[in-house]
Scaffold this motif. Structure first.
Motif, short mmCIF file in Angstrom:
data_model
loop_
_atom_site.label_atom_id
_atom_site.label_comp_id
_atom_site.label_asym_id
_atom_site.label_seq_id
_atom_site.Cartn_x
_atom_site.Cartn_y
_atom_site.Cartn_z
N HIS A 137 -3.25 -0.49 -27.43
CA HIS A 137 -3.04 -1.67 -26.60
C HIS A 137 -1.57 -1.82 -26.25
O HIS A 137 -0.71 -1.74 -27.12
CB HIS A 137 -3.54 -2.89 -27.37
N LYS A 138 -1.26 -2.05 -24.99
CA LYS A 138 0.10 -2.34 -24.54
C LYS A 138 0.11 -3.61 -23.71
O LYS A 138 -0.75 -3.80 -22.84
CB LYS A 138 0.67 -1.17 -23.71
N ARG A 139 1.13 -4.43 -23.93
CA ARG A 139 1.31 -5.66 -23.16
C ARG A 139 2.56 -5.55 -22.30
O ARG A 139 3.45 -6.39 -22.37
CB ARG A 139 1.43 -6.85 -24.11
N LYS A 140 2.63 -4.51 -21.51
CA LYS A 140 3.83 -4.23 -20.70
C LYS A 140 3.63 -4.58 -19.22
O LYS A 140 4.52 -4.36 -18.41
CB LYS A 140 4.18 -2.75 -20.80
N GLY A 141 2.45 -5.12 -18.90
CA GLY A 141 2.19 -5.46 -17.51
C GLY A 141 1.70 -4.27 -16.70
O GLY A 141 1.63 -3.13 -17.18
N ILE A 142 1.35 -4.55 -15.44
CA ILE A 142 0.94 -3.52 -14.48
C ILE A 142 1.81 -3.66 -13.25
O ILE A 142 1.99 -4.77 -12.72
CB ILE A 142 -0.55 -3.63 -14.11
N LEU A 143 2.36 -2.54 -12.80
CA LEU A 143 3.21 -2.52 -11.62
C LEU A 143 2.51 -1.73 -10.52
O LEU A 143 2.23 -0.55 -10.67
CB LEU A 143 4.56 -1.86 -11.95
N ARG A 144 2.20 -2.41 -9.43
CA ARG A 144 1.61 -1.75 -8.27
C ARG A 144 2.74 -1.23 -7.39
O ARG A 144 3.59 -1.99 -6.93
CB ARG A 144 0.74 -2.72 -7.48
N LEU A 145 2.78 0.08 -7.18
CA LEU A 145 3.85 0.71 -6.42
C LEU A 145 3.57 0.62 -4.93
O LEU A 145 2.50 1.03 -4.47
CB LEU A 145 4.01 2.18 -6.85
N LEU A 146 4.53 0.12 -4.19
CA LEU A 146 4.37 -0.09 -2.75
C LEU A 146 5.21 0.94 -2.01
O LEU A 146 6.44 0.94 -2.12
CB LEU A 146 4.80 -1.51 -2.39
N PRO A 147 4.57 1.84 -1.23
CA PRO A 147 5.29 2.97 -0.67
C PRO A 147 6.12 2.67 0.57
O PRO A 147 7.02 3.44 0.93
CB PRO A 147 4.17 3.96 -0.32
N ASP A 148 5.83 1.55 1.26
CA ASP A 148 6.56 1.28 2.51
C ASP A 148 6.62 -0.22 2.77
O ASP A 148 6.04 -1.03 2.03
CB ASP A 148 5.90 2.01 3.69
N ALA A 149 7.32 -0.58 3.84
CA ALA A 149 7.52 -1.99 4.16
C ALA A 149 6.20 -2.70 4.47
O ALA A 149 6.03 -3.89 4.15
CB ALA A 149 8.48 -2.12 5.35
N LYS A 150 5.27 -1.98 5.08
CA LYS A 150 3.96 -2.58 5.39
C LYS A 150 3.25 -2.98 4.11
O LYS A 150 2.65 -4.07 4.03
CB LYS A 150 3.12 -1.58 6.18
N ALA A 151 3.30 -2.13 3.10
CA ALA A 151 2.65 -2.44 1.82
C ALA A 151 3.32 -3.63 1.14
O ALA A 151 2.65 -4.46 0.53
CB ALA A 151 2.69 -1.21 0.91
N VAL A 152 4.65 -3.72 1.25
CA VAL A 152 5.36 -4.86 0.68
C VAL A 152 4.93 -6.15 1.37
O VAL A 152 4.69 -7.17 0.72
CB VAL A 152 6.89 -4.67 0.81
N LYS A 153 4.80 -6.08 2.70
CA LYS A 153 4.36 -7.26 3.47
C LYS A 153 2.97 -7.70 3.02
O LYS A 153 2.72 -8.89 2.82
CB LYS A 153 4.36 -6.91 4.96
#
Length: 426
Positions: A137-153
């Motif tokens: 078990h890890k409680r480090k969170g989940i980071l969704r990687l966004l490849p470009d500006a559209k994904a960030v938007k």
């Protein structure tokens, strides 16, 4: 109450444990030789309580069409002469629009946050019993990687849609993503990282180890597990299920819980109703990696894989294959998951000892599970159809089910997870 749970996967075992906690006399039946040996065995490891959006989205049909000729693509469809496949595809396509996706996001998030609360409560109770309960078990969170500006938007728009539910999401710049998880330095240097959507409250862990450990604790509470039993028929009378037959063996109970995955589709038809989900095949790869492995669980939107660190093993999972009940491991597709992992984390290297796995997810068209009473029966309950979210939603689903069976006021609204919801029956 005397209860029989059909299925010893993650959903069946969590259901059995919660029902035992409520004081019920529980028996679990499964055709395999132990718990958690099918869909629960080697998934991506993410407890993504806030990563619960359905797969159906406006851009999915066109994206899927472009992938059809690539044998290693994230999506593959093998047309079958099966009414159920075409019926599921139609229902899925009808969900590929923004309003439908937004509706299910909220329902799944409600169940996801409830599931986190229930998991934390379970772990606290187990810790109070004084015995070890380990599942990497890890409680480090989940980071969704966004490849470009559209994904960030799009990530910012998602945050805005869900802001009133206070999910605890943060949009990070690319540099902040690397500061959070140094293993991302390589893709940042290559210009493949525009930012990330971080859920610090999310977690990761080995679903199979959890299922095995919880089954052992359930046995200590008096739950009886009958492994190696193939369900062959049922006995019913006046709208009530009376018994399950496994060949010559007869198992009776006052009530039954149906927590079988794709293997339950034919059995449901024997009982006179249809379960509106279909097998969606996925792949995973596990490699030993103790140094340089990411501590934060990652969702790579560009490569369409998820990655979790499971106690010195790095697990990557992905792919969606609509190919009926085929469980054969396609080496091309399995190695494509490994290649995606190597591109994301170059220090993985050639990974000569990589372990590949494939399994069938019981996926509903709208991306939400079915937690309800079965039609035509007063004493048969459903807890199934979780797709890729079984690990994430297991404890919340089990607690919701236990409340329904016990006739208690439920802590969240069960209506969105009803069998006969319109989104599942086009």
């Amino acid at each position: 109450m005397q209860l029989v749970v059909l299925g010893a996967g993650l959903i069946g075992v969590t259901s059995a444990y919660r029902l035992a906690e409520e004081g019920h006399d529980v028996t679990v039946i499964d055709r395999r030789e132990g718990p958690g040996l099918e869909t629960s065995f080697a998934n991506g490891g993410q407890l993504g309580f806030r990563e619960v959006s359905p797969w159906a989205a406006p851009d999915v049909p066109w994206t899927a069409l472009k992938m059809l000729r690539d044998p290693a693509a994230p999506f593959r469809w093998k047309p079958k002469a099966e009414l159920e496949q075409w019926r599921w595809l139609l229902a899925f396509l009808l969900r590929c629009n923004s309003p439908a996706r937004a509706e299910r996001e909220r329902h799944n998030l409600s169940l996801g946050l409830f599931s986190q609360k229930e998991l934390e409560g379970l772990l606290a109770r187990l810790a109070g019993e004084g015995e070890s309960f380990s599942f990497d078990h890890k409680r480090k969170g989940i980071l969704r990687l966004l490849p470009d500006a559209k994904a960030v938007k799009h990530a910012r728009e998602e945050m805005a849609r869900l802001a009133d539910m206070e999910p605890g999401l943060e949009v990070l710049e690319a540099g902040a993503c690397v500061a959070l998880e140094p293993a991302l330095a390589s893709i940042h240097q290559r210009g493949e990282l525009a930012g990330g959507l971080y859920a610090p409250g999310d977690q990761s862990g080995d679903a199979h180890l959890f299922t095995r450990a919880l089954a052992k604790r359930a046995e200590a509470k008096g739950v009886r597990f009958l492994y190696g039993r193939e369900i062959t028929s049922f006995e019913e009378s006046a709208g009530r299920l009376k018994a399950v037959r496994c060949g010559a063996e007869k198992i009776e109970a006052e009530a039954f819980v149906f927590s079988l995955g794709v293997g339950g589709l034919k059995l449901a038809r024997k009982l006179g109703f249809r379960l509106p989900f279909y097998p969606v095949k996925g792949y995973s790869v596990s490699v030993e990696m103790e140094e340089g492995a990411p501590e934060v669980s990652l969702t790579d939107e560009g490569r369409r894989i998820v990655v979790s660190n499971l106690g010195g093993r790095l697990r990557a999972a992905g792919k969606a294959e609509i190919a009926g009940f085929d469980t054969a491991l396609d080496r091309t597709r399995a190695r494509a998951v490994l290649q995606g992992l190597q591109e994301l984390i170059p220090s993985v290297g050639e990974a000569a000892e990589a372990e590949f796995w494939t399994g069938l997810r019981p996926m509903t068209a709208d991306g939400s599970p079915i937690i309800d009473k079965a039609p035509g029966y007063e004493n048969l309950y459903l807890n199934t159809g979780h797709g890729t979210l079984g690990w994430t939603l297991a404890m919340g689903s089990a607690s919701l089910l236990a409340d329904l069976i016990g006739g208690k006021a439920t802590q969240i609204d069960p209506t969105p997870f009803a069998l006969k919801r319109p989104s599942l029956f086009p």
